[in-house]
Design a protein around this motif. Sequence first.
Motif, mmCIF file in Angstrom:
data_model
loop_
_atom_site.group_PDB
_atom_site.id
_atom_site.type_symbol
_atom_site.label_atom_id
_atom_site.label_comp_id
_atom_site.label_asym_id
_atom_site.label_seq_id
_atom_site.Cartn_x
_atom_site.Cartn_y
_atom_site.Cartn_z
ATOM 1 N N GLY A 6 66.595 -24.170 -15.951
ATOM 2 C CA GLY A 6 65.292 -25.617 -16.790
ATOM 3 C C GLY A 6 64.920 -25.836 -15.521
ATOM 4 N N LYS A 26 56.600 -20.927 -17.308
ATOM 5 C CA LYS A 26 57.448 -20.106 -18.769
ATOM 6 C C LYS A 26 57.240 -19.568 -19.140
ATOM 7 C CE LYS A 26 57.743 -22.318 -22.921
ATOM 8 N NZ LYS A 26 59.613 -23.373 -23.456
ATOM 9 N N CYS A 29 60.688 -18.389 -17.654
ATOM 10 C CA CYS A 29 61.819 -19.467 -18.039
ATOM 11 C C CYS A 29 61.477 -20.293 -19.427
ATOM 12 C CB CYS A 29 62.143 -20.616 -16.554
ATOM 13 S SG CYS A 29 63.560 -22.422 -16.575
ATOM 14 N N ASP A 30 62.782 -20.010 -19.754
ATOM 15 C CA ASP A 30 62.699 -21.037 -21.122
ATOM 16 C C ASP A 30 62.833 -22.672 -21.730
ATOM 17 O OD1 ASP A 30 63.007 -18.541 -22.910
ATOM 18 O OD2 ASP A 30 64.693 -18.770 -23.348
ATOM 19 N N VAL A 31 62.955 -22.626 -20.550
ATOM 20 C CA VAL A 31 62.809 -24.729 -20.408
ATOM 21 C C VAL A 31 61.814 -25.127 -19.094
ATOM 22 C CG1 VAL A 31 64.434 -26.625 -19.929
ATOM 23 C CG2 VAL A 31 65.455 -24.948 -21.568
ATOM 24 N N VAL A 32 60.655 -25.626 -19.811
ATOM 25 C CA VAL A 32 59.691 -26.016 -18.390
ATOM 26 C C VAL A 32 59.745 -27.233 -18.868
ATOM 27 C CG1 VAL A 32 58.000 -26.205 -17.701
ATOM 28 C CG2 VAL A 32 59.323 -23.761 -18.277
ATOM 29 N N LEU A 76 65.787 -32.366 -17.675
ATOM 30 C CA LEU A 76 66.372 -31.151 -17.994
ATOM 31 C C LEU A 76 67.890 -31.199 -18.296
ATOM 32 C CD1 LEU A 76 65.187 -29.859 -14.550
ATOM 33 C CD2 LEU A 76 63.998 -29.330 -17.203
ATOM 34 N N LYS A 79 68.941 -31.751 -21.823
ATOM 35 C CA LYS A 79 68.735 -30.388 -22.368
ATOM 36 C C LYS A 79 69.815 -29.314 -22.382
ATOM 37 C CE LYS A 79 64.060 -30.464 -23.051
ATOM 38 N NZ LYS A 79 63.005 -30.224 -23.633
ATOM 39 N N CYS A 81 70.918 -28.445 -19.360
ATOM 40 C CA CYS A 81 70.421 -26.981 -18.606
ATOM 41 C C CYS A 81 71.451 -27.054 -17.347
ATOM 42 C CB CYS A 81 69.332 -27.555 -18.025
ATOM 43 S SG CYS A 81 67.537 -27.146 -18.922
ATOM 44 N N LEU A 84 69.375 -26.562 -11.927
ATOM 45 C CA LEU A 84 67.855 -27.205 -12.140
ATOM 46 C C LEU A 84 66.707 -26.961 -11.163
ATOM 47 C CD1 LEU A 84 69.881 -31.116 -12.291
ATOM 48 C CD2 LEU A 84 69.277 -29.019 -14.294
#
Length: 328
Positions: A6, A26, A29-32, A76, A79, A81, A84
């Motif tokens: 993330g 983005k 990386c899927d999680v931003v 993060l 979510k 992750c 980090l």
Amino acid sequence: MDAVPGALAVLFNPTEEHVENLLGLKKLCDVVVAVDNSLRMDLRLHQHMQELGIDVVVNSNRGGIAGAFNRGMDRLLEKQCDLLFTFDQDSVVPEDFFIKMIEASGSLNSPYFLIGPKVFDTKFDRYMTVVTLSETSFSAKSISISDEDQGLMPCSGVISSGCVMSAETYRKLGAFREDYFIGYVDTDYSFRACSQGIPVYTNISLAMKHELGDAIDRKFWRLDMVQWNYGPLRLYYGARNGLNVAWRYRSTFPSAFLINLMTVSLFLSILLYEDNKLRKMVALFAGLFDGLFGRLGSMEDCQPFVSAFCTQPRPSKPAPYKQAKTTF
């Protein structure tokens, strides 16, 4: 099971270009998560980022850059992750950045680590050196970096932009110091990791471009100098926090006070080259005074009169954000 990365990026009065940088993250990386530290929010911009799949956290500069990191890390972790990543709003990374950083973290035999990329300073057209402070003597080693891939190199500190740590590392080390606000926040975290036996590395297998503000190369007789052009607030926090970091980690690194050579360089830059010398000198020496006596927190709380003297009036409203044409 593969580790879930993330990325968090800290924004401050972001522009179209900064949103493009977020989109670049983005794509990789899927999680931003974007933590907006601006004092005045641009709700149109927030809506646009959310439509693009970027999570937005409003922090309004609470705790400065450290506070923004902490709010982003919390999101993060929510979510789920495992890795980090932290970035500045102007961070631009190569397409294989996350792949190589994840490979590097996976190659270690420990769940605890702090890894930063080698950094190419576009302002001076060279790589930033890697510095290792001795834990047994008053000495430091500065290692020049080239294009060559040398894998993971142990060091004493990494800058926050492009850095990755495991979720376990963040839970063990705890939050970034919000009483530092800005300045040496990443140095403190790196030294904290070293003091607790967590290894810190520079990943020499990839580079991230980074521009060193408004700095200018200078010559003074035969000496290489830098004209830094930092504002009074940056000077205050840098001088203060540099002293505090060195004092707090003197038992881990006897040579920790060498980081304050940066303050000497800032002093010479103001004296020799810069405008607004009085404001800047007042801020610098106020920072040294507070650092010497351990007075931390925002400049407004520690030095209200100095803050009023050194800061410029804030604009009545931020510049309007114009949505760029962006596609994935």
